[in-house]
Write a protein that holds these residues in place. Sequence first.
Motif, PDB file in Angstrom:
ATOM      1  N   PHE A 135       0.847  -1.184   0.000  1.00  0.00           N
ATOM      2  CA  PHE A 135       0.000   0.000   0.000  1.00  0.00           C
ATOM      3  C   PHE A 135       0.887   1.241   0.000  1.00  0.00           C
ATOM      4  CE2 PHE A 135       0.753  -1.190   4.424  1.00  0.00           C
ATOM      5  CZ  PHE A 135       1.176   0.007   4.996  1.00  0.00           C
ATOM      6  N   THR A 136       0.267   2.372  -0.290  1.00  0.00           N
ATOM      7  CA  THR A 136       0.953   3.649  -0.088  1.00  0.00           C
ATOM      8  C   THR A 136       0.312   4.299   1.132  1.00  0.00           C
ATOM      9  OG1 THR A 136      -0.569   4.976  -1.425  1.00  0.00           O
ATOM     10  CG2 THR A 136       1.313   3.936  -2.587  1.00  0.00           C
ATOM     11  N   ASP A 137       1.001   5.252   1.707  1.00  0.00           N
ATOM     12  CA  ASP A 137       0.434   5.951   2.859  1.00  0.00           C
ATOM     13  C   ASP A 137      -0.897   6.604   2.487  1.00  0.00           C
ATOM     14  OD1 ASP A 137       2.790   5.184   4.068  1.00  0.00           O
ATOM     15  OD2 ASP A 137       3.320   7.185   4.775  1.00  0.00           O
ATOM     16  N   GLU A 138      -0.958   7.189   1.284  1.00  0.00           N
ATOM     17  CA  GLU A 138      -2.176   7.853   0.835  1.00  0.00           C
ATOM     18  C   GLU A 138      -3.333   6.860   0.723  1.00  0.00           C
ATOM     19  OE1 GLU A 138       0.857   8.085  -0.770  1.00  0.00           O
ATOM     20  OE2 GLU A 138       1.350  10.042   0.065  1.00  0.00           O
ATOM     21  N   GLU A 139      -3.050   5.683   0.142  1.00  0.00           N
ATOM     22  CA  GLU A 139      -4.095   4.658  -0.006  1.00  0.00           C
ATOM     23  C   GLU A 139      -4.612   4.200   1.353  1.00  0.00           C
ATOM     24  OE1 GLU A 139      -2.368   2.551  -4.092  1.00  0.00           O
ATOM     25  OE2 GLU A 139      -1.867   1.701  -2.127  1.00  0.00           O
ATOM     26  N   LEU A 140      -3.706   3.953   2.293  1.00  0.00           N
ATOM     27  CA  LEU A 140      -4.139   3.454   3.597  1.00  0.00           C
ATOM     28  C   LEU A 140      -4.892   4.531   4.372  1.00  0.00           C
ATOM     29  CD1 LEU A 140      -4.305   1.038   5.430  1.00  0.00           C
ATOM     30  CD2 LEU A 140      -2.047   1.622   6.349  1.00  0.00           C
ATOM     31  N   ASN A 141      -4.454   5.778   4.284  1.00  0.00           N
ATOM     32  CA  ASN A 141      -5.194   6.864   4.933  1.00  0.00           C
ATOM     33  C   ASN A 141      -6.621   6.935   4.393  1.00  0.00           C
ATOM     34  OD1 ASN A 141      -3.717   8.724   6.911  1.00  0.00           O
ATOM     35  ND2 ASN A 141      -2.164   8.422   5.340  1.00  0.00           N
ATOM     36  N   ALA A 142      -6.763   6.868   3.077  1.00  0.00           N
ATOM     37  CA  ALA A 142      -8.085   6.943   2.462  1.00  0.00           C
ATOM     38  C   ALA A 142      -8.947   5.745   2.868  1.00  0.00           C
ATOM     39  CB  ALA A 142      -7.957   7.014   0.939  1.00  0.00           C
ATOM     40  N   LYS A 143      -8.369   4.561   2.834  1.00  0.00           N
ATOM     41  CA  LYS A 143      -9.106   3.336   3.205  1.00  0.00           C
ATOM     42  C   LYS A 143      -9.593   3.411   4.647  1.00  0.00           C
ATOM     43  CE  LYS A 143      -8.630  -1.608   3.674  1.00  0.00           C
ATOM     44  NZ  LYS A 143      -7.814  -2.656   4.165  1.00  0.00           N
ATOM     45  N   LEU A 144      -8.710   3.797   5.563  1.00  0.00           N
ATOM     46  CA  LEU A 144      -9.083   3.851   6.975  1.00  0.00           C
ATOM     47  C   LEU A 144     -10.128   4.928   7.232  1.00  0.00           C
ATOM     48  CD1 LEU A 144      -5.563   3.283   8.543  1.00  0.00           C
ATOM     49  CD2 LEU A 144      -7.463   1.655   8.413  1.00  0.00           C
ATOM     50  N   GLY A 145     -10.031   6.035   6.511  1.00  0.00           N
ATOM     51  CA  GLY A 145     -11.046   7.079   6.631  1.00  0.00           C
ATOM     52  C   GLY A 145     -12.413   6.577   6.203  1.00  0.00           C
ATOM     53  N   PRO A 152      -7.403  11.570  11.910  1.00  0.00           N
ATOM     54  CA  PRO A 152      -5.960  11.303  12.064  1.00  0.00           C
ATOM     55  C   PRO A 152      -5.150  11.525  10.787  1.00  0.00           C
ATOM     56  CG  PRO A 152      -7.264   9.454  12.887  1.00  0.00           C
ATOM     57  CD  PRO A 152      -8.191  10.363  12.127  1.00  0.00           C
ATOM     58  N   ALA A 153      -5.810  11.566   9.644  1.00  0.00           N
ATOM     59  CA  ALA A 153      -5.098  11.675   8.359  1.00  0.00           C
ATOM     60  C   ALA A 153      -4.550  13.088   8.172  1.00  0.00           C
ATOM     61  CB  ALA A 153      -6.029  11.307   7.212  1.00  0.00           C
ATOM     62  N   PRO A 154      -3.433  13.271   7.489  1.00  0.00           N
ATOM     63  CA  PRO A 154      -2.635  12.181   6.948  1.00  0.00           C
ATOM     64  C   PRO A 154      -1.707  11.600   8.006  1.00  0.00           C
ATOM     65  CG  PRO A 154      -1.649  14.264   6.328  1.00  0.00           C
ATOM     66  CD  PRO A 154      -2.888  14.584   7.129  1.00  0.00           C
ATOM     67  N   MET A 155      -1.791  10.309   8.174  1.00  0.00           N
ATOM     68  CA  MET A 155      -0.908   9.585   9.078  1.00  0.00           C
ATOM     69  C   MET A 155       0.245   9.033   8.273  1.00  0.00           C
ATOM     70  SD  MET A 155      -2.425   7.050  11.948  1.00  0.00           S
ATOM     71  CE  MET A 155      -1.258   6.526  13.156  1.00  0.00           C
ATOM     72  N   ARG A 156       1.422   9.005   8.856  1.00  0.00           N
ATOM     73  CA  ARG A 156       2.607   8.479   8.159  1.00  0.00           C
ATOM     74  C   ARG A 156       2.788   7.019   8.555  1.00  0.00           C
ATOM     75  NH1 ARG A 156       8.014   9.986   6.366  1.00  0.00           N
ATOM     76  NH2 ARG A 156       8.295   8.341   4.853  1.00  0.00           N
ATOM     77  N   PHE A 157       2.737   6.116   7.578  1.00  0.00           N
ATOM     78  CA  PHE A 157       2.895   4.687   7.828  1.00  0.00           C
ATOM     79  C   PHE A 157       4.251   4.160   7.356  1.00  0.00           C
ATOM     80  CE2 PHE A 157      -1.691   5.369   7.535  1.00  0.00           C
ATOM     81  CZ  PHE A 157      -2.093   4.841   8.755  1.00  0.00           C
ATOM     82  N   PHE A 158       4.997   4.971   6.613  1.00  0.00           N
ATOM     83  CA  PHE A 158       6.323   4.600   6.118  1.00  0.00           C
ATOM     84  C   PHE A 158       6.265   3.430   5.145  1.00  0.00           C
ATOM     85  CE2 PHE A 158       6.884   6.796  10.128  1.00  0.00           C
ATOM     86  CZ  PHE A 158       7.798   7.780   9.787  1.00  0.00           C
ATOM     87  N   SER A 159       5.238   3.432   4.307  1.00  0.00           N
ATOM     88  CA  SER A 159       5.160   2.407   3.263  1.00  0.00           C
ATOM     89  C   SER A 159       6.294   2.627   2.270  1.00  0.00           C
ATOM     90  CB  SER A 159       3.811   2.485   2.546  1.00  0.00           C
ATOM     91  OG  SER A 159       3.659   3.734   1.905  1.00  0.00           O
ATOM     92  N   TYR A 160       6.614   1.578   1.524  1.00  0.00           N
ATOM     93  CA  TYR A 160       7.676   1.658   0.514  1.00  0.00           C
ATOM     94  C   TYR A 160       7.436   0.559  -0.507  1.00  0.00           C
ATOM     95  CZ  TYR A 160       9.765  -2.303   2.947  1.00  0.00           C
ATOM     96  OH  TYR A 160       9.982  -3.543   3.508  1.00  0.00           O
ATOM     97  N   LYS A 161       8.145   0.603  -1.611  1.00  0.00           N
ATOM     98  CA  LYS A 161       7.961  -0.408  -2.660  1.00  0.00           C
ATOM     99  C   LYS A 161       9.145  -1.349  -2.800  1.00  0.00           C
ATOM    100  CE  LYS A 161       3.859   0.681  -3.814  1.00  0.00           C
ATOM    101  NZ  LYS A 161       2.814  -0.128  -3.210  1.00  0.00           N
ATOM    102  N   ASP A 162      10.360  -0.874  -2.588  1.00  0.00           N
ATOM    103  CA  ASP A 162      11.561  -1.663  -2.856  1.00  0.00           C
ATOM    104  C   ASP A 162      12.378  -1.847  -1.583  1.00  0.00           C
ATOM    105  OD1 ASP A 162      13.934  -2.753  -3.785  1.00  0.00           O
ATOM    106  OD2 ASP A 162      14.436  -1.079  -5.087  1.00  0.00           O
ATOM    107  N   PRO A 163      12.514  -3.092  -1.086  1.00  0.00           N
ATOM    108  CA  PRO A 163      13.248  -3.305   0.158  1.00  0.00           C
ATOM    109  C   PRO A 163      14.714  -2.870   0.094  1.00  0.00           C
ATOM    110  CG  PRO A 163      12.322  -5.387  -0.635  1.00  0.00           C
ATOM    111  CD  PRO A 163      11.950  -4.326  -1.616  1.00  0.00           C
ATOM    112  N   GLU A 164      15.347  -3.002  -1.066  1.00  0.00           N
ATOM    113  CA  GLU A 164      16.756  -2.585  -1.171  1.00  0.00           C
ATOM    114  C   GLU A 164      16.874  -1.066  -1.099  1.00  0.00           C
ATOM    115  OE1 GLU A 164      19.212  -4.414  -4.082  1.00  0.00           O
ATOM    116  OE2 GLU A 164      18.555  -6.429  -3.536  1.00  0.00           O
TER     117      GLU A 164
END
Length: 166
Positions: free
Chosen positions: A97-107, A115-127
């Motif tokens: 997920f992205t932070d934006e997607e999760l904020n919208a979903k939880l809302g 609480p939005a925008p909450m920072r969840f520290f999502s990312y796409k690439d582990p490296e």
Amino acid sequence: MSIIDGALEANRSYSRNYNPESGKRPAPKIVVVTCMDPRLSDLPGILGLPQADIDVIRTGGPAVTDDVLGELVVSNRVLGTTEILLLNHTGCGFTTFTDEELNAKLGRETGNTSPAPMRFFSYKDPEENTRNQIKKVRSHPWIAKEIPVRGFVFDVDTGRLREVKV
């Protein structure tokens, strides 16, 4: 019985055989920042180190937040750890997920967007996430420059560690 009630019951049994020597002040040698994912719970097995040698900081992502940086400073400057290992992994839920997607979903789900925008520290690439973590830790003025800071990705399919270079 709830999971917590079961845990309390198990703790009563555990405490009967508890060795008070285990309660002495820790003196870990390495601090590991890793994800809250339970697949990374066996750090002594994954790293081949005694549990007493590992100071563990677990966080979602695993994100190197200001709080984590504070814990690293305490681990290094107070507890005396001499190395920092940043441990990401494949298949992390924070890549889904992205932070934006999760904020919208939880809302939407809760009907409360306060609480939005909450920072969840999502990312796409582990490296890439690992490289960013290394840079963030290295840049902190209270992390001793002679302390090695190295990052790895744990492959959940093979159990192997892969080092990430900056």
